[in-house]
Write a protein that holds these residues in place. Structure first.
Motif, PDB file in Angstrom:
ATOM      1  N   THR A   3       0.798  -1.211   0.000  1.00 57.56           N
ATOM      2  CA  THR A   3       0.000   0.000   0.000  1.00 57.56           C
ATOM      3  C   THR A   3       0.839   1.273   0.000  1.00 57.56           C
ATOM      4  O   THR A   3       0.440   2.253  -0.602  1.00 57.56           O
ATOM      5  CB  THR A   3      -0.962   0.012   1.198  1.00 57.56           C
ATOM      6  OG1 THR A   3      -0.203  -0.081   2.382  1.00 57.56           O
ATOM      7  CG2 THR A   3      -1.973  -1.101   1.122  1.00 57.56           C
ATOM      8  N   TYR A   7       0.561   3.951  -2.983  1.00 54.60           N
ATOM      9  CA  TYR A   7       0.181   5.314  -2.637  1.00 54.60           C
ATOM     10  C   TYR A   7       1.183   6.310  -3.225  1.00 54.60           C
ATOM     11  O   TYR A   7       0.792   7.292  -3.852  1.00 54.60           O
ATOM     12  CB  TYR A   7       0.093   5.478  -1.117  1.00 54.60           C
ATOM     13  CG  TYR A   7      -0.199   6.886  -0.684  1.00 54.60           C
ATOM     14  CD1 TYR A   7      -1.497   7.400  -0.765  1.00 54.60           C
ATOM     15  CD2 TYR A   7       0.809   7.715  -0.208  1.00 54.60           C
ATOM     16  CE1 TYR A   7      -1.763   8.696  -0.385  1.00 54.60           C
ATOM     17  CE2 TYR A   7       0.539   9.011   0.177  1.00 54.60           C
ATOM     18  CZ  TYR A   7      -0.739   9.500   0.083  1.00 54.60           C
ATOM     19  OH  TYR A   7      -1.001  10.799   0.450  1.00 54.60           O
ATOM     20  N   GLU A  35       4.846  -3.163   4.534  1.00 55.51           N
ATOM     21  CA  GLU A  35       3.844  -2.217   4.068  1.00 55.51           C
ATOM     22  C   GLU A  35       2.471  -2.697   4.487  1.00 55.51           C
ATOM     23  O   GLU A  35       2.169  -3.885   4.422  1.00 55.51           O
ATOM     24  CB  GLU A  35       3.914  -2.059   2.554  1.00 55.51           C
ATOM     25  CG  GLU A  35       5.211  -1.417   2.117  1.00 55.51           C
ATOM     26  CD  GLU A  35       5.205  -0.936   0.684  1.00 55.51           C
ATOM     27  OE1 GLU A  35       4.117  -0.780   0.099  1.00 55.51           O
ATOM     28  OE2 GLU A  35       6.303  -0.693   0.159  1.00 55.51           O
ATOM     29  N   THR A  37      -1.351  -0.814   6.532  1.00 53.11           N
ATOM     30  CA  THR A  37      -2.135   0.381   6.817  1.00 53.11           C
ATOM     31  C   THR A  37      -2.186   0.600   8.316  1.00 53.11           C
ATOM     32  O   THR A  37      -1.983  -0.323   9.106  1.00 53.11           O
ATOM     33  CB  THR A  37      -3.587   0.262   6.291  1.00 53.11           C
ATOM     34  OG1 THR A  37      -4.215  -0.852   6.903  1.00 53.11           O
ATOM     35  CG2 THR A  37      -3.632   0.129   4.781  1.00 53.11           C
ATOM     36  N   PRO A  42      -2.014   4.456   4.312  1.00 53.51           N
ATOM     37  CA  PRO A  42      -0.889   3.596   3.961  1.00 53.51           C
ATOM     38  C   PRO A  42       0.223   3.821   4.983  1.00 53.51           C
ATOM     39  O   PRO A  42       0.506   4.962   5.346  1.00 53.51           O
ATOM     40  CB  PRO A  42      -0.480   4.073   2.572  1.00 53.51           C
ATOM     41  CG  PRO A  42      -1.048   5.439   2.435  1.00 53.51           C
ATOM     42  CD  PRO A  42      -2.248   5.509   3.328  1.00 53.51           C
ATOM     43  N   SER A  53       3.213   6.572   9.002  1.00 57.12           N
ATOM     44  CA  SER A  53       2.529   6.884   7.757  1.00 57.12           C
ATOM     45  C   SER A  53       3.052   8.232   7.282  1.00 57.12           C
ATOM     46  O   SER A  53       3.248   9.146   8.085  1.00 57.12           O
ATOM     47  CB  SER A  53       1.014   6.953   7.976  1.00 57.12           C
ATOM     48  OG  SER A  53       0.362   7.205   6.749  1.00 57.12           O
TER      49      SER A  53
END
Length: 121
Positions: A3, A7, A35, A37, A42, A53
């Motif tokens: 993610t 992103y 990786e 969330t 992300p 993040s």
């Protein structure tokens, strides 16, 4: 691709480069980070917990270490940057210094280690 990679790929320069640099510095401190969330953003994760993040907002870029304590650890060095209990805001033209990012990530990783016990292996 995870993610974070996805992103960043969707962002335009110079924001992409600035955020990618923060992520690269974070990976230096926590090379085992994955990786994933965190709170819908992300994020790099460490030992299954959100670590950091780095995202774009409407008028700034921001890092979220998912910890007020990690932000507090670097607050004395944040003169000139906007920050709150759980975030630090910056721009591509006024990025966070690498040593601040390193210490922010190290503080968050230490919190995770303290909560979960020493990493095995």
């Amino acid at each position: 691709m995870g993610t974070v990679t996805d992103y960043l790929a969707d962002l335009a320069e110079p924001e992409r480069g600035a955020l990618a640099h923060v992520v690269a510095v974070a990976r230096e401190v926590a090379p085992d980070a994955q990786e994933g969330t965190g709170y819908g953003m992300p994020a790099l994760t460490y030992r299954g917990r959100p670590l950091l993040s780095a995202v774009r907002a409407a008028k700034h870029l921001a890092v979220y270490p998912f910890s007020p304590g990690a932000v507090a650890a670097v607050v004395p060095r944040l003169e000139g940057w906007s920050h709150a209990k759980g975030t630090i805001r910056f721009t591509a033209d006024h990025p966070l210094p690498d040593d601040v990012v390193r210490d922010l990530v190290a503080a968050r990783a230490a919190e995770i280690d303290a909560a979960l016990g020493p990493p095995s292996g």
